[in-house]
Design an enzyme around this catalytic site. Structure first.
Site, PDB file in Angstrom:
ATOM      1  N   HIS A 114       0.807  -1.233   0.000  1.00  0.00           N
ATOM      2  CA  HIS A 114       0.000   0.000   0.000  1.00  0.00           C
ATOM      3  C   HIS A 114       0.840   1.283   0.000  1.00  0.00           C
ATOM      4  O   HIS A 114       0.742   2.143   0.872  1.00  0.00           O
ATOM      5  CB  HIS A 114      -1.108   0.012   1.059  1.00  0.00           C
ATOM      6  CG  HIS A 114      -0.698  -0.270   2.478  1.00  0.00           C
ATOM      7  ND1 HIS A 114       0.173   0.514   3.175  1.00  0.00           N
ATOM      8  CD2 HIS A 114      -1.081  -1.238   3.334  1.00  0.00           C
ATOM      9  CE1 HIS A 114       0.319   0.031   4.388  1.00  0.00           C
ATOM     10  NE2 HIS A 114      -0.421  -1.037   4.509  1.00  0.00           N
TER      11      HIS A 114
ATOM     12  N   HIS B 276      -5.725  -8.355  14.334  1.00  0.00           N
ATOM     13  CA  HIS B 276      -5.907  -7.154  13.495  1.00  0.00           C
ATOM     14  C   HIS B 276      -6.494  -7.613  12.172  1.00  0.00           C
ATOM     15  O   HIS B 276      -6.068  -8.622  11.624  1.00  0.00           O
ATOM     16  CB  HIS B 276      -4.523  -6.511  13.347  1.00  0.00           C
ATOM     17  CG  HIS B 276      -4.359  -5.444  12.332  1.00  0.00           C
ATOM     18  ND1 HIS B 276      -5.287  -4.448  12.120  1.00  0.00           N
ATOM     19  CD2 HIS B 276      -3.332  -5.180  11.474  1.00  0.00           C
ATOM     20  CE1 HIS B 276      -4.825  -3.632  11.178  1.00  0.00           C
ATOM     21  NE2 HIS B 276      -3.661  -4.061  10.759  1.00  0.00           N
TER      22      HIS B 276
ATOM     23  N   GLU C 269      -6.512  -6.357   9.090  1.00  0.00           N
ATOM     24  CA  GLU C 269      -5.991  -5.981   7.770  1.00  0.00           C
ATOM     25  C   GLU C 269      -5.649  -7.228   6.944  1.00  0.00           C
ATOM     26  O   GLU C 269      -5.203  -8.238   7.464  1.00  0.00           O
ATOM     27  CB  GLU C 269      -4.749  -5.085   7.938  1.00  0.00           C
ATOM     28  CG  GLU C 269      -4.351  -4.444   6.621  1.00  0.00           C
ATOM     29  CD  GLU C 269      -3.231  -3.409   6.765  1.00  0.00           C
ATOM     30  OE1 GLU C 269      -2.907  -3.005   7.889  1.00  0.00           O
ATOM     31  OE2 GLU C 269      -2.696  -3.019   5.705  1.00  0.00           O
TER      32      GLU C 269
ATOM     33  N   ASP D  65      -3.314  -8.209   5.072  1.00  0.00           N
ATOM     34  CA  ASP D  65      -2.010  -8.881   5.055  1.00  0.00           C
ATOM     35  C   ASP D  65      -1.915  -9.954   6.132  1.00  0.00           C
ATOM     36  O   ASP D  65      -1.072 -10.845   6.051  1.00  0.00           O
ATOM     37  CB  ASP D  65      -0.846  -7.872   5.171  1.00  0.00           C
ATOM     38  CG  ASP D  65      -0.921  -6.998   6.397  1.00  0.00           C
ATOM     39  OD1 ASP D  65      -2.031  -6.702   6.862  1.00  0.00           O
ATOM     40  OD2 ASP D  65       0.146  -6.592   6.896  1.00  0.00           O
TER      41      ASP D  65
ATOM     42  N   HIS E  78      -2.335   0.200  14.392  1.00  0.00           N
ATOM     43  CA  HIS E  78      -2.634   1.393  13.628  1.00  0.00           C
ATOM     44  C   HIS E  78      -4.052   1.441  13.080  1.00  0.00           C
ATOM     45  O   HIS E  78      -4.397   2.372  12.341  1.00  0.00           O
ATOM     46  CB  HIS E  78      -1.622   1.519  12.469  1.00  0.00           C
ATOM     47  CG  HIS E  78      -1.743   0.412  11.444  1.00  0.00           C
ATOM     48  ND1 HIS E  78      -1.900   0.692  10.108  1.00  0.00           N
ATOM     49  CD2 HIS E  78      -1.795  -0.933  11.550  1.00  0.00           C
ATOM     50  CE1 HIS E  78      -1.991  -0.447   9.426  1.00  0.00           C
ATOM     51  NE2 HIS E  78      -1.922  -1.429  10.287  1.00  0.00           N
TER      52      HIS E  78
ATOM     53  N   ASP F  77       1.309  -5.891  14.196  1.00  0.00           N
ATOM     54  CA  ASP F  77       2.091  -4.920  13.418  1.00  0.00           C
ATOM     55  C   ASP F  77       3.137  -4.186  14.269  1.00  0.00           C
ATOM     56  O   ASP F  77       4.152  -3.725  13.739  1.00  0.00           O
ATOM     57  CB  ASP F  77       1.161  -3.889  12.760  1.00  0.00           C
ATOM     58  CG  ASP F  77       0.550  -4.413  11.464  1.00  0.00           C
ATOM     59  OD1 ASP F  77       1.176  -5.259  10.808  1.00  0.00           O
ATOM     60  OD2 ASP F  77      -0.550  -3.949  11.107  1.00  0.00           O
TER      61      ASP F  77
ATOM     62  N   TYR G  76       9.535   1.311   9.496  1.00  0.00           N
ATOM     63  CA  TYR G  76       8.187   0.759   9.661  1.00  0.00           C
ATOM     64  C   TYR G  76       7.358   1.656  10.589  1.00  0.00           C
ATOM     65  O   TYR G  76       6.216   1.999  10.297  1.00  0.00           O
ATOM     66  CB  TYR G  76       8.309  -0.663  10.227  1.00  0.00           C
ATOM     67  CG  TYR G  76       7.020  -1.406  10.232  1.00  0.00           C
ATOM     68  CD1 TYR G  76       6.648  -2.205   9.161  1.00  0.00           C
ATOM     69  CD2 TYR G  76       6.133  -1.306  11.302  1.00  0.00           C
ATOM     70  CE1 TYR G  76       5.447  -2.879   9.154  1.00  0.00           C
ATOM     71  CE2 TYR G  76       4.937  -1.969  11.303  1.00  0.00           C
ATOM     72  CZ  TYR G  76       4.597  -2.753  10.236  1.00  0.00           C
ATOM     73  OH  TYR G  76       3.402  -3.411  10.234  1.00  0.00           O
TER      74      TYR G  76
ATOM     75  N   HIS H 253       5.418  -9.064  11.229  1.00  0.00           N
ATOM     76  CA  HIS H 253       6.325  -8.837  10.095  1.00  0.00           C
ATOM     77  C   HIS H 253       7.743  -8.798  10.642  1.00  0.00           C
ATOM     78  O   HIS H 253       8.007  -8.131  11.651  1.00  0.00           O
ATOM     79  CB  HIS H 253       6.078  -7.483   9.426  1.00  0.00           C
ATOM     80  CG  HIS H 253       4.691  -7.290   8.887  1.00  0.00           C
ATOM     81  ND1 HIS H 253       4.232  -7.942   7.775  1.00  0.00           N
ATOM     82  CD2 HIS H 253       3.676  -6.509   9.309  1.00  0.00           C
ATOM     83  CE1 HIS H 253       2.988  -7.555   7.531  1.00  0.00           C
ATOM     84  NE2 HIS H 253       2.620  -6.694   8.460  1.00  0.00           N
TER      85      HIS H 253
HETATM   86 FE   LIG Z   1      -1.780  -3.494   9.607  1.00  0.00          FE
HETATM   87 FE   LIG Z   2       0.650  -5.871   8.842  1.00  0.00          FE
END
Ligand SMILES: [Fe+2]
Ligand SMILES: [Fe+2]
Ligand SMILES: Cc1cc2nc3c(=O)[nH]c(=O)nc-3n(C[C@H](O)[C@H](O)[C@H](O)COP(=O)(O)O)c2cc1C
Length: 393
Positions: free
Chosen positions: A23, A77, A79, A81, A143, A162, A191, A222
């Site tokens: 992104h 989370h 998201e 990913d 986030h 994250d 990051y 990550h």
């Molecule tokens: Fe995220």
């Molecule tokens: Fe992530």
């Protein structure tokens, strides 16, 4: 590949050596999507991967356990990913999805969750899985509104999603395997600067909560697992959220025929001779995320653009929009400069972004120039840089 972290806890994630775009974040070093397996009376997965990595995840999982024996999938989370493979994973394992209310909503808005069994957990709630307890700590807006972290109480392992991550594909899974620790911290900082920066005011509160826990491992979703440098990465997060700056100038520009570039370099030389650490980046060949890493704790931000069709140069406009969204600390010093032919338009756009961000704007005649700057003009740029370094602002 699977990696044992400690008895009953394994890394079973996927390394994506190829990914270069995330992104808008240019991931020149690839990334990893970490998934963890906890084996106990109940078998638990912590987070999942992007959709296209489902097969790799299954391969890793099957090397340790029959996927049908998975009881819970904790989703920290929503998201994509970390959840893109969830539809298939839930179907294949029949596991219940353990998450908070907000994250459940996000999952329902992104996937076909028909038939999923949810266990909805609240802040500080615990879930017993046999000899272990999992404690869920909500970290909203770090986030997304749905973020939480999961703490394996008896093991002293924090699954931080994250937070504390890096976009870094590597064969090393643990921080102590890295020869170049500073590189690891620079990736972690990048990051932070691109994912967490706008919400940094929430970081100290979360760190206070985490400090009350004993943490032997931080397992982010990550990058590498923190083991030897847990205290240090927590400290760095506090530092990066403090809005303190160092005596650094970041000069960012783009150019069509090198006039703006010449100005950038001369101002930079003046600043350097004035004792300031200088970084100069051409937007045509530098990822915006690299630049934001240096802006995070820089005292000066100088942005240059030529005027194109009565407007700012598009790559500079894009950078301004990106930087403004990340809301770097105010009280920085902002300088706009650029070359033009007949009617200067670019620096006004840059200055208004600085003003919205609360930067202190410094202006001088030499910061704009008609067409190609002559030596006399460039030496004024140099002198300006030198003076800027000494200004009491
Ligand atoms: Fe995220
Ligand atoms: Fe992530
Ligand atoms: C396609 C194009 C459009 C331009 N439009 C404008 C303009 O609207 N107003 C202006 O003052 N200069 C305009 N210019 C002139 C440039 O701003 C000028 O050449 C400047 O020196 C370029 O700086 P650079 O070498 O850093 O790219 C234009 C130049 C080009 C190539």
């Amino acid at each position: 590949m699977v990696v044992k972290i400690k008895d009953g806890i394994y890394w079973i994630g996927a390394i994506d050596w190829d990914v270069r775009e995330f992104h808008g974040y240019e991931t020149l070093n690839g990334s990893t999507y970490n998934v963890y397996l906890i084996r106990d009376e109940k078998n638990v997965l912590i987070d999942a991967t992007k959709g296209y990595l489902f097969q790799e995840l299954m391969l890793n999982l099957k090397s340790l356990i029959d996927p049908k024996e998975i009881d819970y999938i904790v989703v920290n989370h929503g998201e994509m990913d970390h959840t893109g493979s969830l539809e298939k994973l839930v179907k294949y394992t029949g596991a219940k999805v353990v998450t908070n209310e907000r994250c459940r909503e996000h999952l329902e808005l992104q996937y076909n969750t028909e038939g999923w069994e949810f266990i909805t957990v609240d802040d500080k709630e615990e879930l017993e899985i046999g000899s272990r307890r999992l404690k869920f700590i909500k970290t909203p807006m770090l986030h997304w509104p749905d973020n939480m972290v999961t703490y394996a109480v008896e093991d002293k392992v924090l699954f931080s999603n994250d937070a504390f991550g890096q976009h870094l594909a590597s064969s090393e899974r643990f921080d102590y395997q890295f020869k170049d620790l500073e590189l690891l911290f620079e990736e972690t900082k990048e990051y932070f600067a691109n994912i967490l920066l706008p919400y940094r005011m929430l970081v100290p509160g979360v760190l206070e909560t985490l400090k009350k826990l004993e943490i032997d491992y931080i397992c982010p979703s990550h990058g590498v697992i923190w083991k030897e440098h847990v205290g240090e990465v927590l400290e760095r997060y506090l530092e990066w959220s403090s809005d303190r700056y160092v005596n650094r100038a970041v000069i960012v520009y783009d150019t069509m025929y090198n006039s703006t570039k010449k100005m950038a370099h001369r101002i930079g030389e003046g600043l350097m001779d004035g004792g300031v650490q200088v970084k100069i980046y051409n937007l045509s060949n530098t990822p915006m995320n690299k630049i934001m890493r240096d802006i995070l704790d820089a005292k000066y931000v100088l942005i240059g653009s030529p005027t194109l069709n009565s407007n700012i140069y598009p790559s500079v406009a894009k950078f301004l929009a990106y930087m403004e969204g990340l809301k770097p600390a105010d009280k920085k010093i902002g300088v706009a400069f650029g070359s033009y032919g007949w009617m200067e338009m670019a620096t006004g756009v840059i200055k208004s972004t600085f003003e919205r961000l609360g930067f202190k704007v410094v202006e001088e005649d030499c910061l704009t120039c008609r067409f190609v700057p002559k030596e006399e003009h460039l030496s004024r740029c140099y002198e300006f840089g030198k003076r800027l370094a000494q200004m009491d602002l």
